[in-house]
Design a protein around this motif. Sequence first.
Motif, PDB file in Angstrom:
ATOM      1  N   ALA A 503      56.998 101.603 -18.486  1.00  0.00           N
ATOM      2  CA  ALA A 503      57.386 100.679 -17.415  1.00  0.00           C
ATOM      3  C   ALA A 503      57.600  99.254 -17.917  1.00  0.00           C
ATOM      4  O   ALA A 503      57.874  98.362 -17.101  1.00  0.00           O
ATOM      5  CB  ALA A 503      56.318 100.680 -16.314  1.00  0.00           C
ATOM      6  N   SER A 525      52.852 103.088  -8.772  1.00  0.00           N
ATOM      7  CA  SER A 525      54.044 103.501  -9.497  1.00  0.00           C
ATOM      8  C   SER A 525      53.867 104.917 -10.042  1.00  0.00           C
ATOM      9  O   SER A 525      52.752 105.357 -10.337  1.00  0.00           O
ATOM     10  CB  SER A 525      54.316 102.532 -10.657  1.00  0.00           C
ATOM     11  N   PHE A 527      54.618 105.829 -12.856  1.00  0.00           N
ATOM     12  CA  PHE A 527      54.214 105.755 -14.259  1.00  0.00           C
ATOM     13  C   PHE A 527      52.694 105.819 -14.412  1.00  0.00           C
ATOM     14  O   PHE A 527      52.195 106.065 -15.504  1.00  0.00           O
ATOM     15  CB  PHE A 527      54.725 104.455 -14.902  1.00  0.00           C
TER      16      PHE A 527
END
Length: 906
Positions: A503, A525, A527
């Motif tokens: 990210a 997120s 991620f």
Amino acid sequence: MFRMVVTKMARNLNVNLCIFLIISCVDSCFIPDSIQAAVPQTVPVGHVISKVDVDNCDTKTLHLTSCDPDFTVQADGTIVTVHITMVPANGRTFSVQFQDPNGQKKNMDVYLVQNSRKVLKDGLLKRSKRRWSPLPFNIIENDAPPFPKEVDLVASDSSAAYNVYYTLSGPGVTEDPVGVFSVVKETGMLKVHRAVDREVTPQFIFQARVFDRYTNQETDLPLPITVNVEDVNDNAPTFTGQLQFTVLEQSKTGTVVGKVNAIDKDEPGTDHTKIRYSLLSGTNLFYINPETGVISTKTDTLDREVNDKHFVTVDIRDMNGALNGLSNTATATIVVGDINDNPPTFKKTSYNVSVMENQEKGLILRIPIEDKDLINTPNWNSEFIITKGNENGNFRMERDPKTNEGLIYLTKPLDYEKTKNLKLDVMARNQAELSGTNAKWVSIPVDVTVGDVDEGPEFTAPIVRFTVQENTPNDTLIGTYTAVDPETKSSAGIKYYKVSDPASWINVDESTGQLKIANTIDRESHFVVDGVYNVTMKAVDASRKTGTGTVIIQVEDMNDHVPDILSKDLVLCEKDGGEMGSVLVVAEDKDQAPFSAPFSFKLGEKHDDNWAVKPLNSTAVMLAQTKELPTGLYTVPLMVVDLQGFGSTQTVTVRICRCRNGACLAQQNSTSLGVWGILAMLLGLALLLLLCILCAFVCVTKNEKMELEDMGDSGGILLTSNIEALGDAVDSNLIIVPKSGIDRSVKGSVIDMGWAGAKDLGKMGGDLGTQQQSGSSVIVTDMQNGFSDRYNGSQYGGQNGGGQYGVDQYGGGQYASGNMTFDNTRFMKINWQTNGLFLQQKLAYLGTEEEGRYADDIIHAYGFEGVGSSAGSVGCCSDQVNQEDLDFLNTLGPKFKVLAEVCTNK
């Protein structure tokens, strides 16, 4: 009375009674070989059987001993019964044994036969014929020639009164085997004509008969004759089954190895079949039971590694092993089974091997061994164990299944800076435990030398973890991750880089290894997995050698999300009987506890008291009606907050409707237009359909002339024209659209003209030919056939269907290419009335159908159309109200107004 002369061949019969008589007699004492006595079938106690003449014998030295409970012999030689005795039909035999003056033991046979009698009517007794009850005859098998040989004599008591002859019949005489026996007819002497094999035919049973020579009448009953074939030892014993046995090495003395089986075809129960076993070889190691044939070990020193197989010769002999017995020999194989009495041994006393540091995994050394046990068995298969020096798990050992060698594999790279030398101890053993030996498993040392290699930098830890709160400001320092050179233990000259940062949230200082935030970290997120974000780093030294490490960032959550209602468009199915319904409202918060559930739900400030909130669980509530509501669309404000009190007011839409299978039924188009709107549309469609029919009719008739009744106004007749130009302009006075509402008093409206309008149809036709409304269309529907077509309002004529019908001269007088004249106004009025009746019937038919069957065609009655409906409230009979009210025609537009004028007469 028949009598049988019995020879010495019957002396081998079973003896039912044995009386041992020891007689010491003088030379003049004589004891006969046999005596015969006639007795009743049931012999009572004390009955005198017979008396042996012992007058010339020394009775003082006579000693009698009885071994039979039925008979006894008195001192004077009288044989007397001591128990009631039954004598069978074929007689009974016993023997009296005595010792002659020479000291030899002899037998005297006593034969008992039944003395049958029959009582006559006058009370006198008369002797009846006795059945023949001879003892079985014996012959010797395989007797030597010459033949025939006499067997025995059969004589009948009837021969004293008759001149008789004898005959034989049955197996051995007249049946298979035919001709073995015969009888001398005149004397009754039984003869045998050839040698007989007892193993083929052990016994013959045939029949003897006696006849008068002169009358050929039987003088006695038939007599069964039994001839037993005495066995001679003419078959040697033979082996049966396999002669292969197995015994484990070092077995104890007396361990059973196996059993030798043999058979003999001679008569069972005699010495001819009594087999004796013996070993002709291998007697130093094995022993055989002479009666059972079981072979056992004679020692405990059997060693498979010295001799794994022994061959012994077995002798079997009948006549209980006598020298004159028949014999056979065979060789038995005794396999010595293996036990694990030999441990594996190494060929060397030690081994050395060199391994470079950081060397990849793989085989580094082979260690051969020797084992004397049976190959490819658990006693031979080896196993290797590193007993010392492998505490860090850098090595593992395996066995080569083909060579039985030990294989040492490197499983983890070695570090020269930590360990320069390793000393291993390797032990070899078998899959099976040792037995029969005092030996132990052995081990050898293995010296492993580690070679030095110039290595790349190493991070202070392979993995480092930092905790960062989401939304932390950019350029915030979260930690430092450095590496050192393993040889110098220094970080000088080492550069740091990112290998993986999905990210792009982290910046790495190239010189110091400091980690700073580059972009906003969001825990929600994709991620971030389970609150963890990974960054891979690389350290590079001056020689361009590299080392890698992993940074784990534990992202802490913040309350940066509020609960959100997942579905804001809800459907509530209307229930019968005024029952109140409810719908499920579910919310979601991307934050984790304690910044998310449980949620709090309540109605917004501007709610209308039609709804109430009922808690269901930590993330959902039920939105329920508080009063009966009609079908329609409703908006409900809901305030949803998380555990920390953060949230917002959100609006959900609830649609109340009639449902089928949980889904709203389709809305009906007819309710939005109203009944009169539908009628108006159907009217226009019917008129256009009529025009299509007329055009088709003209095409069919072609040039034929038809006279139509002219009602005094030919303005509506179409004229034949090849002109494709635009028609005449329509007088603007004919097109009057009211601005608001419908007023019958407005001059120029359709209602005011009373459906008369202007009779100048030429002007109307010209107006139809123009394109005053671009893209407008008129639907013509065939109500009977369900056929519909669409005509563009600007090109109503032209080449449609192959004909040419110009609408620019609609009021000319000639409707088609032929000469046709008719009263246009009357014709249109008749069609107007016909279509009106048809539409009324259609509406009545549709009104009788079920609600869901023709959802697109049926007119439904509703009590309330909702707020703002242009049609207002429609009652159940609204389709029959104001049938004469034609004010709606003023709002249909200029084209419908022209059509209305065409269809209306004064």
